[in-house]
Design a protein around this motif. Structure first.
Motif, PDB file in Angstrom:
ATOM      1  N   MET A   1      23.997  -5.595  -4.817  1.00  0.00           N
ATOM      2  CA  MET A   1      25.257  -5.515  -4.935  1.00  0.00           C
ATOM      3  C   MET A   1      25.880  -6.243  -5.992  1.00  0.00           C
ATOM      4  O   MET A   1      25.979  -7.395  -5.967  1.00  0.00           O
ATOM      5  CB  MET A   1      26.082  -5.379  -3.440  1.00  0.00           C
ATOM      6  N   SER A   2      26.923  -5.638  -6.724  1.00  0.00           N
ATOM      7  CA  SER A   2      27.544  -6.477  -7.482  1.00  0.00           C
ATOM      8  C   SER A   2      29.048  -6.787  -6.848  1.00  0.00           C
ATOM      9  O   SER A   2      29.347  -6.155  -6.004  1.00  0.00           O
ATOM     10  CB  SER A   2      28.111  -5.633  -8.861  1.00  0.00           C
ATOM     11  N   PRO A   3      29.634  -7.797  -7.696  1.00  0.00           N
ATOM     12  CA  PRO A   3      31.022  -8.220  -6.928  1.00  0.00           C
ATOM     13  C   PRO A   3      31.852  -6.996  -7.089  1.00  0.00           C
ATOM     14  O   PRO A   3      32.824  -6.693  -6.070  1.00  0.00           O
ATOM     15  CB  PRO A   3      31.550  -9.414  -7.967  1.00  0.00           C
ATOM     16  N   ALA A   4      31.690  -6.307  -7.991  1.00  0.00           N
ATOM     17  CA  ALA A   4      32.794  -4.948  -8.086  1.00  0.00           C
ATOM     18  C   ALA A   4      32.389  -4.124  -7.293  1.00  0.00           C
ATOM     19  O   ALA A   4      33.326  -3.398  -6.503  1.00  0.00           O
ATOM     20  CB  ALA A   4      32.640  -4.408  -9.573  1.00  0.00           C
ATOM     21  N   GLU A   5      31.285  -3.756  -6.787  1.00  0.00           N
ATOM     22  CA  GLU A   5      30.574  -2.780  -5.726  1.00  0.00           C
ATOM     23  C   GLU A   5      31.289  -3.408  -4.338  1.00  0.00           C
ATOM     24  O   GLU A   5      31.931  -2.721  -3.487  1.00  0.00           O
ATOM     25  CB  GLU A   5      29.367  -2.746  -5.699  1.00  0.00           C
ATOM     26  N   VAL A  31      36.915 -13.435   4.432  1.00  0.00           N
ATOM     27  CA  VAL A  31      36.139 -13.492   3.192  1.00  0.00           C
ATOM     28  C   VAL A  31      36.694 -12.119   2.515  1.00  0.00           C
ATOM     29  O   VAL A  31      36.729 -11.985   1.484  1.00  0.00           O
ATOM     30  CB  VAL A  31      34.779 -13.899   3.201  1.00  0.00           C
ATOM     31  N   ALA A  32      36.595 -10.926   3.371  1.00  0.00           N
ATOM     32  CA  ALA A  32      36.743  -9.758   2.977  1.00  0.00           C
ATOM     33  C   ALA A  32      38.198  -9.558   2.595  1.00  0.00           C
ATOM     34  O   ALA A  32      38.512  -8.798   1.577  1.00  0.00           O
ATOM     35  CB  ALA A  32      36.451  -8.555   4.080  1.00  0.00           C
ATOM     36  N   ALA A  33      39.098  -9.974   3.347  1.00  0.00           N
ATOM     37  CA  ALA A  33      40.552 -10.197   3.083  1.00  0.00           C
ATOM     38  C   ALA A  33      40.830 -10.969   1.682  1.00  0.00           C
ATOM     39  O   ALA A  33      42.029 -10.470   1.238  1.00  0.00           O
ATOM     40  CB  ALA A  33      41.364 -10.795   4.145  1.00  0.00           C
ATOM     41  N   GLY A  34      40.197 -11.644   1.207  1.00  0.00           N
ATOM     42  CA  GLY A  34      40.254 -12.286  -0.319  1.00  0.00           C
ATOM     43  C   GLY A  34      40.046 -11.325  -1.325  1.00  0.00           C
ATOM     44  O   GLY A  34      40.185 -11.882  -2.548  1.00  0.00           O
ATOM     45  N   ARG A  35      39.487 -10.292  -1.036  1.00  0.00           N
ATOM     46  CA  ARG A  35      38.905  -9.432  -2.256  1.00  0.00           C
ATOM     47  C   ARG A  35      40.002  -8.799  -3.179  1.00  0.00           C
ATOM     48  O   ARG A  35      41.329  -8.914  -2.347  1.00  0.00           O
ATOM     49  CB  ARG A  35      38.457  -8.340  -1.796  1.00  0.00           C
ATOM     50  N   PRO A  36      40.305  -8.747  -4.218  1.00  0.00           N
ATOM     51  CA  PRO A  36      39.097  -8.817  -5.043  1.00  0.00           C
ATOM     52  C   PRO A  36      38.620  -9.884  -5.643  1.00  0.00           C
ATOM     53  O   PRO A  36      39.303 -10.885  -5.829  1.00  0.00           O
ATOM     54  CB  PRO A  36      39.555  -7.675  -6.327  1.00  0.00           C
ATOM     55  N   TYR A  37      37.296 -10.236  -5.906  1.00  0.00           N
ATOM     56  CA  TYR A  37      36.805 -11.433  -6.357  1.00  0.00           C
ATOM     57  C   TYR A  37      36.471 -11.141  -7.852  1.00  0.00           C
ATOM     58  O   TYR A  37      35.848 -10.136  -8.207  1.00  0.00           O
ATOM     59  CB  TYR A  37      35.734 -11.824  -5.701  1.00  0.00           C
ATOM     60  N   ALA A  38      36.825 -12.030  -8.710  1.00  0.00           N
ATOM     61  CA  ALA A  38      36.308 -11.841 -10.139  1.00  0.00           C
ATOM     62  C   ALA A  38      34.972 -11.868 -10.347  1.00  0.00           C
ATOM     63  O   ALA A  38      34.242 -11.721 -11.350  1.00  0.00           O
ATOM     64  CB  ALA A  38      37.058 -12.904 -10.975  1.00  0.00           C
ATOM     65  N   GLY A  39      33.979 -12.742  -9.343  1.00  0.00           N
ATOM     66  CA  GLY A  39      32.742 -12.917  -9.656  1.00  0.00           C
ATOM     67  C   GLY A  39      32.087 -13.702  -8.346  1.00  0.00           C
ATOM     68  O   GLY A  39      32.856 -14.144  -7.483  1.00  0.00           O
ATOM     69  N   ILE A  40      30.865 -13.970  -8.387  1.00  0.00           N
ATOM     70  CA  ILE A  40      30.051 -14.527  -7.411  1.00  0.00           C
ATOM     71  C   ILE A  40      30.796 -15.962  -7.196  1.00  0.00           C
ATOM     72  O   ILE A  40      30.775 -16.429  -6.293  1.00  0.00           O
ATOM     73  CB  ILE A  40      28.628 -14.625  -7.224  1.00  0.00           C
ATOM     74  N   GLU A  42      33.768 -17.220  -7.554  1.00  0.00           N
ATOM     75  CA  GLU A  42      34.946 -17.187  -6.775  1.00  0.00           C
ATOM     76  C   GLU A  42      34.680 -16.974  -5.224  1.00  0.00           C
ATOM     77  O   GLU A  42      35.262 -17.449  -4.238  1.00  0.00           O
ATOM     78  CB  GLU A  42      35.878 -16.350  -7.569  1.00  0.00           C
ATOM     79  N   LEU A  43      33.939 -15.734  -5.042  1.00  0.00           N
ATOM     80  CA  LEU A  43      33.414 -15.742  -3.543  1.00  0.00           C
ATOM     81  C   LEU A  43      32.704 -16.692  -3.018  1.00  0.00           C
ATOM     82  O   LEU A  43      33.020 -17.129  -1.853  1.00  0.00           O
ATOM     83  CB  LEU A  43      32.548 -14.423  -3.641  1.00  0.00           C
ATOM     84  N   ARG A  44      32.112 -17.418  -3.651  1.00  0.00           N
ATOM     85  CA  ARG A  44      31.255 -18.574  -2.787  1.00  0.00           C
ATOM     86  C   ARG A  44      32.215 -19.608  -2.708  1.00  0.00           C
ATOM     87  O   ARG A  44      32.239 -20.291  -1.471  1.00  0.00           O
ATOM     88  CB  ARG A  44      29.968 -19.160  -3.835  1.00  0.00           C
ATOM     89  N   GLU A  45      33.132 -19.629  -3.353  1.00  0.00           N
ATOM     90  CA  GLU A  45      34.086 -20.752  -3.326  1.00  0.00           C
ATOM     91  C   GLU A  45      35.065 -20.699  -1.919  1.00  0.00           C
ATOM     92  O   GLU A  45      35.326 -21.196  -1.091  1.00  0.00           O
ATOM     93  CB  GLU A  45      35.094 -21.261  -4.230  1.00  0.00           C
ATOM     94  N   VAL A  46      35.577 -19.255  -1.966  1.00  0.00           N
ATOM     95  CA  VAL A  46      36.422 -18.608  -0.664  1.00  0.00           C
ATOM     96  C   VAL A  46      35.275 -18.814   0.566  1.00  0.00           C
ATOM     97  O   VAL A  46      35.751 -19.149   1.610  1.00  0.00           O
ATOM     98  CB  VAL A  46      36.953 -17.381  -0.843  1.00  0.00           C
ATOM     99  N   ARG A 158      22.685 -17.127   1.524  1.00  0.00           N
ATOM    100  CA  ARG A 158      22.391 -15.625   2.129  1.00  0.00           C
ATOM    101  C   ARG A 158      23.377 -14.827   0.997  1.00  0.00           C
ATOM    102  O   ARG A 158      23.107 -13.619   0.705  1.00  0.00           O
ATOM    103  CB  ARG A 158      22.951 -15.455   3.297  1.00  0.00           C
ATOM    104  N   LEU A 159      24.606 -15.273   0.627  1.00  0.00           N
ATOM    105  CA  LEU A 159      25.412 -14.782  -0.358  1.00  0.00           C
ATOM    106  C   LEU A 159      25.046 -14.398  -1.572  1.00  0.00           C
ATOM    107  O   LEU A 159      24.949 -13.415  -2.128  1.00  0.00           O
ATOM    108  CB  LEU A 159      26.847 -15.468  -0.576  1.00  0.00           C
ATOM    109  N   ASP A 160      24.068 -15.537  -2.140  1.00  0.00           N
ATOM    110  CA  ASP A 160      23.290 -15.433  -3.321  1.00  0.00           C
ATOM    111  C   ASP A 160      22.544 -14.169  -3.293  1.00  0.00           C
ATOM    112  O   ASP A 160      22.278 -13.333  -3.916  1.00  0.00           O
ATOM    113  CB  ASP A 160      22.625 -16.640  -3.702  1.00  0.00           C
TER     114      ASP A 160
END
Length: 165
Positions: A1-5, A31-40, A42-46, A158-160
């Motif tokens: 899955m991509s960050p955009a998906e 973590v879901a509430a923090g969307r949208p993420y520019a990339g992995i 940013e997602l990992r940091e959050v 696991r996120l990776d």
């Protein structure tokens, strides 16, 4: 899955995907509430920040989903497969080390009231056993800090995997 998906998923679906990485429902919601993420990145940091911010009962919820070291996670779910892969070093333990892991798990649970959590990927059964014995000497506050670090490492791995990185 991509960050955009991932960003495009309805909130309940995004949370369901995240729960395969960390079973804390509060963490998945944050973590879901923090969307949208520019990339992995940013997602990992959050995601790491969200683990750090969890009250202990929510950490406990995440811990409750983890099998004991040396016990194979049952089922065909993504998280069970990941757990088996992460704990592959324990699967090759000799009989004595396996028995000592069972005892260390029991002693740890008696002392701290939850499963012994360790970032097991790449570790041998002997290394996990030594860590369990070493951590039994921690006081509760120190051990909770270690548990958060281990949970964060597992969550990020696991996120990776979820995002194919």
């Amino acid at each position: 899955m991509s960050p955009a998906e991932f960003n495009a998923l309805p909130a309940p679906d995004a949370e369901r995907e995240l729960l395969t990485c960390n079973a804390s429902s509060a963490w998945a919601r944050a973590v879901a509430a923090g969307r949208p993420y520019a990339g992995i990145g940013e997602l990992r940091e959050v995601a790491a920040g969200a683990v750090a911010a969890l009250p202990w009962p929510d950490v406990q919820q995440a811990l409750d989903a983890h099998p004991r070291i040396g016990e194979r996670a049952a089922g065909a779910t993504r998280e069970a497969a990941w757990s088996r892969r992460e704990q592959s070093g324990a699967a090759s333990a000799d009989e004595q080390t396996a028995a000592e892991l069972v005892e260390a798990n029991r002693a740890y649970e008696d002392r701290f009231g939850h499963v012994f959590l360790i970032f097991a990927s790449g570790k041998t059964a002997e290394e996990m056993l030594a860590a369990a014995r070493r951590r039994l000497a921690n006081d509760e506050a120190a051990e909770r800090d270690v548990v958060r670090r281990e949970l964060t490492a597992i969550t990020l791995l696991r996120l990776d995997r979820l995002f194919g990185t």
